[in-house]
Design an enzyme around this catalytic site. Structure first.
Site, short mmCIF file in Angstrom:
data_model
loop_
_atom_site.label_atom_id
_atom_site.label_comp_id
_atom_site.label_asym_id
_atom_site.label_seq_id
_atom_site.Cartn_x
_atom_site.Cartn_y
_atom_site.Cartn_z
N CYS A 114 0.82 -1.21 0.00
CA CYS A 114 0.00 0.00 0.00
C CYS A 114 0.86 1.27 0.00
CB CYS A 114 -0.97 -0.08 1.18
SG CYS A 114 -2.40 0.98 1.09
N HIS A 115 0.61 2.18 0.94
CA HIS A 115 1.33 3.45 1.00
C HIS A 115 2.73 3.33 1.59
CE1 HIS A 115 -2.73 5.01 0.28
NE2 HIS A 115 -2.12 6.09 -0.17
N GLY A 116 3.12 2.14 2.04
CA GLY A 116 4.49 1.93 2.48
C GLY A 116 5.48 2.18 1.35
N GLY A 117 5.00 2.10 0.12
CA GLY A 117 5.85 2.32 -1.05
C GLY A 117 6.48 3.70 -1.12
#
Length: 183
Positions: A114-117
């Protein structure tokens, strides 16, 4: 080798802070634990972090160690869970960015969902990689030199990426497999 012992006590760093998507922290954590690994919650500050279920408050999680006190050499692998606020807070912390870079330099397994990218982009390790993430990050990844694809799971060498909570079964399986191969 049984599922319960395949990680043989391997230490796995989970980097997260307030705003982490609870299910994206809890399910990979449980998978690592069930496979015989030792997950540790690494954060920006000591104490507890506030997890979220999308926009609603979830549970709190106790921090095991702070970024000032950790070294990538102490861990077999890294997991970066999502959550919009979590990804944003982590990517602007220079200690977190350096910690992530160290895993890539060492060629260790890294799982990102998810937004960990956003943290990969900030760390400068996305270029030349094929990745997936929450769809709103696709332009950020492309601008960082990555090939972004809309798939449940992408494995590019030691990097495992997924888009969202629905992808967790495939993500957790692939992350555990990558860690087991590195043990």
């Amino acid at each position: 080798m049984t599922m319960a012992t395949q990680l043989n006590g391997a230490r796995v760093a989970f980097v997260a802070t307030d705003g982490v998507e609870q299910v994206e922290l809890d399910q990979p954590w449980a998978a690592v634990t069930d496979a015989g690994g030792q997950p540790e919650l690494i954060s920006l500050a000591d104490g507890k972090i506030q997890a979220f279920n999308h926009l609603d408050h979830g549970d709190t999680r106790q921090v095991d160690r702070v970024l000032d006190d950790v070294d990538a050499d102490d861990y077999v692998a890294l997991v970066l869970p999502g959550g919009v606020a979590n990804g944003d807070f982590v990517r602007v912390d220079h200690r977190a960015v350096s910690f992530v870079k160290d895993f890539f330099t060492a060629g260790k397994p890294v799982g990102v969902i998810c937004h960990g990218g956003w943290v990969l982009i900030e760390a400068g390790v996305a270029s030349g990689r094929t990745v997936t993430s929450w769809p709103s990050l696709q332009t950020d990844f492309r601008n960082a030199g990555a090939e972004w694809v809309d798939q449940e799971l992408v494995v590019d060498e030691n990097l495992v990426t997924s888009r969202k909570p629905d992808d967790l079964p495939a993500f957790t399986k692939a992350v555990v497999e990558k860690i087991a191969a590195a043990v």
